[in-house]
Each structure stands twice: as C-alpha cells, then as structure tokens.
Scaffold this motif. Structure first.
Motif, PDB file in Angstrom:
ATOM      1  N   TYR A 110       0.848  -1.187   0.000  1.00 22.92           N
ATOM      2  CA  TYR A 110       0.000   0.000   0.000  1.00 22.92           C
ATOM      3  C   TYR A 110       0.886   1.240   0.000  1.00 22.92           C
ATOM      4  O   TYR A 110       1.741   1.387   0.871  1.00 22.92           O
ATOM      5  CB  TYR A 110      -0.915  -0.030   1.228  1.00 22.92           C
ATOM      6  N   HIS A 111       0.673   2.115  -0.975  1.00 24.70           N
ATOM      7  CA  HIS A 111       1.509   3.300  -1.144  1.00 24.70           C
ATOM      8  C   HIS A 111       0.637   4.554  -1.164  1.00 24.70           C
ATOM      9  O   HIS A 111       0.213   5.004  -2.230  1.00 24.70           O
ATOM     10  CB  HIS A 111       2.312   3.197  -2.451  1.00 24.70           C
ATOM     11  N   PRO A 112       0.358   5.132   0.009  1.00 21.58           N
ATOM     12  CA  PRO A 112      -0.421   6.376   0.034  1.00 21.58           C
ATOM     13  C   PRO A 112       0.453   7.553  -0.399  1.00 21.58           C
ATOM     14  O   PRO A 112       1.668   7.524  -0.238  1.00 21.58           O
ATOM     15  CB  PRO A 112      -0.826   6.509   1.504  1.00 21.58           C
ATOM     16  N   THR A 113      -0.184   8.567  -0.953  1.00 15.74           N
ATOM     17  CA  THR A 113       0.560   9.775  -1.302  1.00 15.74           C
ATOM     18  C   THR A 113       1.018  10.479  -0.029  1.00 15.74           C
ATOM     19  O   THR A 113       0.515  10.204   1.066  1.00 15.74           O
ATOM     20  CB  THR A 113      -0.312  10.751  -2.127  1.00 15.74           C
ATOM     21  N   LEU A 114       1.943  11.389  -0.183  1.00 17.99           N
ATOM     22  CA  LEU A 114       2.474  12.132   0.956  1.00 17.99           C
ATOM     23  C   LEU A 114       1.621  13.344   1.297  1.00 17.99           C
ATOM     24  O   LEU A 114       1.957  14.101   2.203  1.00 17.99           O
ATOM     25  CB  LEU A 114       3.917  12.553   0.669  1.00 17.99           C
ATOM     26  N   ALA A 115       0.514  13.514   0.585  1.00 20.91           N
ATOM     27  CA  ALA A 115      -0.408  14.625   0.833  1.00 20.91           C
ATOM     28  C   ALA A 115      -1.831  14.086   0.869  1.00 20.91           C
ATOM     29  O   ALA A 115      -2.114  13.015   0.329  1.00 20.91           O
ATOM     30  CB  ALA A 115      -0.274  15.680  -0.257  1.00 20.91           C
ATOM     31  N   GLU A 116      -2.715  14.845   1.507  1.00 21.14           N
ATOM     32  CA  GLU A 116      -4.117  14.439   1.576  1.00 21.14           C
ATOM     33  C   GLU A 116      -4.842  14.827   0.290  1.00 21.14           C
ATOM     34  O   GLU A 116      -4.428  15.742  -0.429  1.00 21.14           O
ATOM     35  CB  GLU A 116      -4.774  15.079   2.793  1.00 21.14           C
ATOM     36  N   ALA A 117      -5.948  14.128   0.020  1.00 19.79           N
ATOM     37  CA  ALA A 117      -6.672  14.272  -1.246  1.00 19.79           C
ATOM     38  C   ALA A 117      -7.042  15.715  -1.554  1.00 19.79           C
ATOM     39  O   ALA A 117      -6.893  16.163  -2.687  1.00 19.79           O
ATOM     40  CB  ALA A 117      -7.918  13.394  -1.234  1.00 19.79           C
ATOM     41  N   GLY A 118      -7.531  16.447  -0.607  1.00 17.40           N
ATOM     42  CA  GLY A 118      -7.961  17.813  -0.864  1.00 17.40           C
ATOM     43  C   GLY A 118      -6.844  18.827  -0.944  1.00 17.40           C
ATOM     44  O   GLY A 118      -7.079  19.994  -1.273  1.00 17.40           O
ATOM     45  N   ARG A 119      -5.622  18.395  -0.644  1.00 10.74           N
ATOM     46  CA  ARG A 119      -4.479  19.327  -0.600  1.00 10.74           C
ATOM     47  C   ARG A 119      -3.224  18.665  -1.167  1.00 10.74           C
ATOM     48  O   ARG A 119      -2.196  18.594  -0.520  1.00 10.74           O
ATOM     49  CB  ARG A 119      -4.244  19.754   0.842  1.00 10.74           C
ATOM     50  N   LEU A 120      -3.319  18.194  -2.392  1.00  2.77           N
ATOM     51  CA  LEU A 120      -2.197  17.473  -2.988  1.00  2.77           C
ATOM     52  C   LEU A 120      -0.960  18.345  -3.172  1.00  2.77           C
ATOM     53  O   LEU A 120       0.152  17.829  -3.295  1.00  2.77           O
ATOM     54  CB  LEU A 120      -2.616  16.849  -4.318  1.00  2.77           C
ATOM     55  N   ASP A 121      -1.143  19.654  -3.149  1.00  2.00           N
ATOM     56  CA  ASP A 121      -0.012  20.567  -3.288  1.00  2.00           C
ATOM     57  C   ASP A 121       0.636  20.892  -1.943  1.00  2.00           C
ATOM     58  O   ASP A 121       1.564  21.697  -1.876  1.00  2.00           O
ATOM     59  CB  ASP A 121      -0.454  21.854  -3.979  1.00  2.00           C
TER      60      ASP A 121
END
Length: 144
Positions: A110-121
């Motif tokens: 499982y590889h989650p992004t380092l940012a949350e969905a609403g704040r990918l920047d």
C-alpha cells in the motif's frame, strides 16, 4: 469471480486458500490486514492510494487507477497524471470495508501519497531513501 467463501463487513471474499507469495495464502493477507486495520487505516485515510497487486500467474504490478469493477462505495479522487496526460481515479482507503476489498484484490503493498486528497499541493510528510554505496558502508548512510 466465483461465489464468496466468506463475507466480512459486507465484502465478499473469494479464493481465500489460493497461494499468494512466499508460502502465504490470500486468507493470510486478508486476516493480517483485518487484524491491523485499526493501525493502518489512520495512515491511509484521505490519501490517494496506489497498491501493488500479486495476481496468480503474473508478476506483481503497481495499480493506481481503480478498475471499472470497483464497488461504488469505495471512495475515490481524480488526480491529473502529467506523465500520461490523463485523469487517474485513485482510491481513498478510509475504512475497514475498503481495506478488505483491496485484500481480496490481492493488494500486497500500500503506497499512500504524501499529501491528503484535498491538498495534494501541500505534502504532510517527507520520505528520504538513503542507499549506501556498495560494500560495507552502511555507516555512510547513517552519517548522511
């Protein structure tokens, strides 16, 4: 897909006794992820997720875009993929039910992004992968 052998949290689980990797069965994967769900879900929650799946007879592969047969109750978020110039539908694994669905899909990493969905920047984490040079040089990585 065959008939469900078992259902957990409304998720039909199939082919649980099939081998997965390194002597473990698909049931072992489902049982493990179910047992640690209260610990893993806070790390996955609200983060676009890529997984590595290990299907029978195939080399493991990275999956980012959700397949068309994904249940409607799996939360998702569209993310623009610059490399492929298209929108990718990423899963948000926010609950036990979704985690069990991924386990049934033979998702072993499982590889989650380092940012949350609403704040990918706005990343919330930084990961450094320090690979020491050849030989007995682990102290060099520690020093870095």
């Amino acid at each position: 897909m065959g008939a469900a052998e078992e259902t957990r949290d409304g998720v039909p689980l199939t082919n649980l006794d099939q081998p997965l990797v390194d002597g473990a069965s698909k049931r072992d994967l489902v049982d493990y992820l179910d047992a640690v769900s209260d610990r893993i879900l806070p790390q996955l929650r609200d983060r676009p997720l890529s997984v590595i799946r290990a299907l029978r007879g195939q080399a493991p592969f990275m999956q980012k875009n959700l397949p068309k047969y994904t249940p409607e109750w799996v939360r998702r978020v569209p993310v623009w993929a610059e490399a492929s110039q298209r929108e990718v539908s990423y899963a948000l694994c926010d609950d036990r039910r979704t985690l069990l669905w991924f386990a049934n899909q033979r998702a072993v990493e499982y590889h989650p992004t380092l940012a949350e969905a609403g704040r990918l920047d706005r990343p919330t984490h930084l990961v450094l992968d320090l690979d020491p040079p050849e030989g007995d040089s682990f102290p060099a990585a520690v020093a870095a």
